[in-house]
Design a protein around this motif. Structure first.
Motif, PDB file in Angstrom:
ATOM      1  N   LEU A 211       0.832  -1.196   0.000  1.00 49.17           N
ATOM      2  CA  LEU A 211       0.000   0.000   0.000  1.00 49.17           C
ATOM      3  C   LEU A 211       0.870   1.250   0.000  1.00 49.17           C
ATOM      4  O   LEU A 211       0.649   2.178  -0.783  1.00 49.17           O
ATOM      5  N   THR A 212       1.877   1.279   0.843  1.00 49.31           N
ATOM      6  CA  THR A 212       2.777   2.425   0.913  1.00 49.31           C
ATOM      7  C   THR A 212       3.483   2.636  -0.430  1.00 49.31           C
ATOM      8  O   THR A 212       3.548   3.764  -0.929  1.00 49.31           O
ATOM      9  N   ASP A 213       3.984   1.560  -1.019  1.00 49.88           N
ATOM     10  CA  ASP A 213       4.649   1.664  -2.326  1.00 49.88           C
ATOM     11  C   ASP A 213       3.669   2.111  -3.403  1.00 49.88           C
ATOM     12  O   ASP A 213       3.997   2.940  -4.257  1.00 49.88           O
ATOM     13  N   GLY A 214       2.448   1.560  -3.372  1.00 46.20           N
ATOM     14  CA  GLY A 214       1.435   1.930  -4.361  1.00 46.20           C
ATOM     15  C   GLY A 214       1.042   3.388  -4.244  1.00 46.20           C
ATOM     16  O   GLY A 214       0.870   4.083  -5.252  1.00 46.20           O
ATOM     17  N   LEU A 215       0.900   3.863  -3.017  1.00 44.78           N
ATOM     18  CA  LEU A 215       0.557   5.271  -2.817  1.00 44.78           C
ATOM     19  C   LEU A 215       1.705   6.188  -3.224  1.00 44.78           C
ATOM     20  O   LEU A 215       1.478   7.267  -3.769  1.00 44.78           O
ATOM     21  N   GLU A 216       2.928   5.758  -2.971  1.00 40.63           N
ATOM     22  CA  GLU A 216       4.083   6.559  -3.406  1.00 40.63           C
ATOM     23  C   GLU A 216       4.090   6.668  -4.929  1.00 40.63           C
ATOM     24  O   GLU A 216       4.318   7.747  -5.482  1.00 40.63           O
TER      25      GLU A 216
ATOM     26  N   VAL B 234      -4.680   3.602 -11.772  1.00 40.98           N
ATOM     27  CA  VAL B 234      -5.450   3.430 -10.545  1.00 40.98           C
ATOM     28  C   VAL B 234      -5.406   1.983 -10.041  1.00 40.98           C
ATOM     29  O   VAL B 234      -5.391   1.730  -8.843  1.00 40.98           O
ATOM     30  N   GLY B 235      -5.354   1.035 -10.951  1.00 39.06           N
ATOM     31  CA  GLY B 235      -5.440  -0.379 -10.617  1.00 39.06           C
ATOM     32  C   GLY B 235      -4.508  -0.866  -9.522  1.00 39.06           C
ATOM     33  O   GLY B 235      -4.956  -1.535  -8.576  1.00 39.06           O
ATOM     34  N   PRO B 236      -3.205  -0.564  -9.586  1.00 38.85           N
ATOM     35  CA  PRO B 236      -2.307  -1.077  -8.546  1.00 38.85           C
ATOM     36  C   PRO B 236      -2.646  -0.563  -7.141  1.00 38.85           C
ATOM     37  O   PRO B 236      -2.601  -1.321  -6.172  1.00 38.85           O
ATOM     38  N   VAL B 237      -2.986   0.714  -7.021  1.00 43.17           N
ATOM     39  CA  VAL B 237      -3.361   1.254  -5.709  1.00 43.17           C
ATOM     40  C   VAL B 237      -4.693   0.643  -5.269  1.00 43.17           C
ATOM     41  O   VAL B 237      -4.872   0.288  -4.101  1.00 43.17           O
ATOM     42  N   ALA B 238      -5.612   0.469  -6.208  1.00 46.32           N
ATOM     43  CA  ALA B 238      -6.901  -0.144  -5.880  1.00 46.32           C
ATOM     44  C   ALA B 238      -6.707  -1.562  -5.349  1.00 46.32           C
ATOM     45  O   ALA B 238      -7.381  -1.970  -4.394  1.00 46.32           O
TER      46      ALA B 238
END
Length: 183
Positions: free
Chosen positions: A52-57, A98-102
């Motif tokens: 999640l942290t990596d995806g948000l970054e 959007v997909g990876p963060v989702a």
């Protein structure tokens, strides 16, 4: 971009401006992740929290930060709305943008790891961490549960986010995913 999308993006902005200072910064994106991790009582060093942290970054670097037109390291509502108009103009790019963060959020919401988000999990994350009222959360969840199974599978979750970011129907359940929009 429609007026409905502007309303949805404003609602998303209000949730993403975690510290309430009227802009989204890298700190807000970090705090957003921490808020979801804390709501889940997940260890900050867990695989899901790291993803999640990596995806948000990546979301900050690839989607939000490029919206910063004046280079101040902050994105205000106007910059974000204009940025979403540019960056999210093509639904075909959802899997990259959007997909990876989702997927990371889905994994955080799916506390029991059964690859579906039940109503309690959905209400907890969007209610406690996302500031969506319990009534709105229940109504949205029930409408998004397309197969009536009592849980959202990953495909239903992605469909909801696709509708939120790209759709223009004010009556679509996903229009209210991050809180009831006015209009």
């Amino acid at each position: 971009m429609t007026g409905v999308q502007d309303l949805k993006y404003r609602q998303w902005f209000n949730g993403a401006d975690v510290d309430g200072d009227g802009v989204i910064s890298r700190d807000d994106v970090r705090l957003m992740g921490e808020r979801y991790i804390a709501a889940r009582d997940a260890a900050s060093e867990s695989e899901t929290a790291r993803r999640l942290t990596d995806g948000l970054e990546a979301f900050w670097a690839n989607v939000i930060a490029p919206m910063d037109q004046d280079g101040d390291g902050k994105v205000d509502l106007r910059e974000m709305t204009e940025g979403f108009r540019r960056a999210l103009a093509d639904p075909a790019l959802y899997p990259q943008q959007v997909g990876p963060v989702a997927d990371c959020y889905f994994d955080m919401i799916d506390l029991d790891g059964d690859d579906r988000v039940d109503q309690a999990e959905f209400g907890e994350i969007f209610g406690l961490a996302g500031n969506v009222s319990p009534q709105d959360s229940t109504e949205v969840f029930e409408a998004l549960d397309l197969d009536g199974s009592g849980g959202l599978n990953r495909a239903e979750f992605h469909q909801a986010l696709t509708e939120f970011f790209y759709g223009d129907d004010p009556n679509a359940p996903a229009a209210h995913l991050f809180g009831r929009i006015a209009g």
